[in-house]
Design an enzyme around this catalytic site. Structure first.
Site, PDB file in Angstrom:
ATOM      1  N   LYS A  71       0.898  -1.187   0.128  1.00 25.29           N
ATOM      2  CA  LYS A  71      -0.022   0.091  -0.054  1.00 25.29           C
ATOM      3  C   LYS A  71       0.670   1.435  -0.068  1.00 25.29           C
ATOM      4  CE  LYS A  71      -4.487  -1.550   2.294  1.00 25.29           C
ATOM      5  NZ  LYS A  71      -5.124  -1.172   3.121  1.00 25.29           N
ATOM      6  N   ASP A 108     -10.112   3.308   1.915  1.00 25.99           N
ATOM      7  CA  ASP A 108     -10.413   2.589   3.249  1.00 25.99           C
ATOM      8  C   ASP A 108     -11.175   3.741   4.442  1.00 25.99           C
ATOM      9  OD1 ASP A 108      -9.377   0.192   2.792  1.00 25.99           O
ATOM     10  OD2 ASP A 108      -7.129   1.075   3.369  1.00 25.99           O
TER      11      ASP A 108
END
Ligand code: ATR
Length: 280
Positions: A71, A108
């Site tokens: 990420k 997210d």
């Protein structure tokens, strides 16, 4: 976007990756929306990330999700990073643009906020002082999301205080750091408590906290989803508080990614939740 001549393709790059529930989520939506396509787990080692990402356009992929350990590394590989992903410092969704360039986003924060709204439709983040336990990658996304919703105060407590302080210094605004030892003393002023630490996860000890000080209208959220009911959520339920499990965040972050790649904004239905719960 889907094309009548093209089989729709996406996947998740991670290492390890076989535990990921994302293939089930997206393949559920392919079937539901009648789109011919598939979503696959892609086991990519860190040294191969750049080559794998650059291969996406040529292979006809609409994009991919990124999970541990990719990420953060993607920030320096992709052609453009949207401002929220930049602020969070991580990318969880890559979009292949028509010219073959790669855009990085992070859903997210969206997933977290929507998971709370699903359980508490009247939730007004702008009037809910929050207490966030933990200062890792998941905390960064949640804190960015809460700050963008106008949350009046986001207190971060972390076992390693310096990490919480660094995060508060970076985000500024309503985000402040306090020592881990103060977590219970801070509960009376909290309307939203969020656990982003690994405590309470299967195989880990329970988070050490007595929720006695929380107001009766407080919401307790745990981003852990194995088990679905962590000791923290069990304690919240015993106190009559609303508890939000971590599966909602996983399910909801997938929605805008599917929309970006294939068009329809999919829904999190009870059937989808049941299908994923059965794999936990
Ligand atoms: P992620 O990116 O998934 O959020 P992470 O960066 O490893 O994962 O962060 C894990 C969080 O759980 C951290 O806030 C960590 O605290 P430290 O910064 O002090 O390491 C927290 N954590 C892990 N084990 C813990 C424990 N036994 N007690 C309290 N907090 C713990």
């Amino acid at each position: 976007m889907t094309h009548p001549e093209r089989f729709a393709l996406a996947g998740v790059m991670g290492h390890p990756v076989l535990h990921s529930r994302s293939p089930r989520i997206h393949n559920h939506w392919f079937a539901k929306y009648g789109i011919a396509g598939t979503y696959v787990p892609l086991a990519i080692e860190p040294s191969g990330l750049e080559v794998a990402l650059r291969a996406l356009p040529g292979l006809g992929f609409a994009g991919c999700n990124l999970t541990i350990p990719h990420k953060e590394a993607a920030l320096s590989i992709l052609d453009e990073i949207d401002p929220l992903a930049r602020r969070i410092g991580a990318v969880n969704c890559v979009i292949v643009r028509p010219d073959g360039s790669l855009l990085g986003r992070n859903y997210d924060a969206f997933g977290f906020l929507e998971s709370i709204r699903e359980r508490v439709p009247a939730m007004n983040f702008a009037s809910a002082p929050a207490l966030v336990l933990g200062a890792g990658g998941a905390a960064r996304a949640i804190i960015a999301g809460l700050a963008d919703q106008g949350c009046p105060q986001v207190i971060v407590v972390n076992r390693t205080l310096a990490r919480a302080q660094a995060l508060a210094g970076e985000f500024g605004g309503p985000v402040v750091a306090r020592p881990w030892e103060e977590r219970e003393a801070l509960l009376p002023g909290t309307r939203l408590l969020v656990n982003t630490t690994s405590q309470g996860m299967h195989g880990q000890p329970a988070l050490e906290i007595d929720l006695g000080g929380l107001p009766a209208d407080a919401v307790v959220s745990d981003i852990v989803y194995v088990p679905l009911e962590t000791p923290l959520l069990a304690q919240a339920r015993q106190r009559g508080l609303i508890g939000v499990d971590g599966l909602g965040m996983l399910l909801h972050q997938a929605r805008p990614a599917f929309r970006d790649w294939f068009g329809p904004m999919p829904e999190v239905t009870p059937e989808l939740r049941q299908e994923i719960e059965a794999t936990l």
